[in-house]
Enzyme design. Structure first.
Site, PDB file in Angstrom:
ATOM      1  CD  GLU A  48      -1.334  -2.264   2.223  1.00  0.00           C
ATOM      2  OE1 GLU A  48      -2.130  -2.807   3.019  1.00  0.00           O
ATOM      3  OE2 GLU A  48      -0.137  -2.596   2.111  1.00  0.00           O
ATOM      4  CB  CYS A  80      -0.594  -3.515   8.987  1.00  0.00           C
ATOM      5  SG  CYS A  80       0.500  -2.276   8.249  1.00  0.00           S
ATOM      6  CB  CYS A 112      -1.030   0.131   5.338  1.00  0.00           C
ATOM      7  SG  CYS A 112       0.593  -0.551   4.898  1.00  0.00           S
TER       8      CYS A 112
END
Length: 203
Positions: free
Chosen positions: A66, A94, A97
């Site tokens: 990302e 996560c 991100c």
């Protein structure tokens, strides 16, 4: 009594085409020796930027798919805010991100497979749903989840086979290990049994 199925949001053919691009990026990560996660950023139905997981090859713990795509997109539009953009990623973002995507003011994030150990779009925490934050991104999960999860399962199954083959080919040490014999490389970077119940580490 069977558990009720969780409804998935309706996805368009354009959404599926975008996720296929993200899966292609995940394959690139695999070929580079990285955990296969891929992402694509779309704007007005067009590809703006792509990225794949590369923390090992770049020695950068922030180089998740990302963020690699996000950096490319921000450079292209010469703006750190991308409010007209949508991100498609093969694995649930996560915390790192998720916050980066909200800082960039993405209007929509779509992910494929759930990440039950670090997922921050509902699996472990849902940072996108925090009402205190000043930006709220639409998040949708489950697009092509089987395909997105399968590439990760296949990757870690291959790594486990490789590690077994290495152990079988290596002679048993005859004496105490020397200090210089500490193994290095991807085996230390990737806990190969971490995905037995599908919980891929990014690095």
């Amino acid at each position: 009594m069977t558990e009720p199925e969780i409804p998935t949001p309706p996805f368009t053919a354009q959404d599926e085409a975008a996720m296929r691009i993200a899966l292609d990026q995940a394959q690139n990560a695999w070929l580079a020796g990285e955990v296969p996660v891929g992402a694509v950023i779309m704007r007005d139905g067009q590809v703006l930027a792509t990225g794949y997981n590369r923390p090992i090859t770049t020695h950068d713990p922030t180089a998740h798919a990302e963020l690699v795509a996000l950096r490319h997109a921000a450079q292209l539009v010469e703006n750190y805010r991308l409010p007209e953009c949508e991100l498609f990623v093969t694995l649930e973002p996560c915390a790192m991100c998720a916050m980066a995507l909200m800082h960039a003011r993405f209007k929509r994030v779509v992910f494929g497979a759930l990440d039950p150990k670090t997922g921050s779009a509902g699996s472990v925490v849902d940072l996108f749903a925090q009402p205190q934050l000043n930006h709220h991104t639409l998040v949708q999960g489950g697009l092509m989840a089987d395909a997105c999860g399968q590439i990760l399962r296949d990757f870690f199954a291959e790594r486990r086979r490789q590690q077994r083959a290495l152990r079988q080919a290596s002679p048993e040490p005859s004496g105490p290990p020397e200090a210089s014999a500490i193994p290095a490389g991807e085996a230390l970077e990737l806990p190969l049994d971490a995905l037995d119940e599908f919980s891929p580490p990014r690095a």
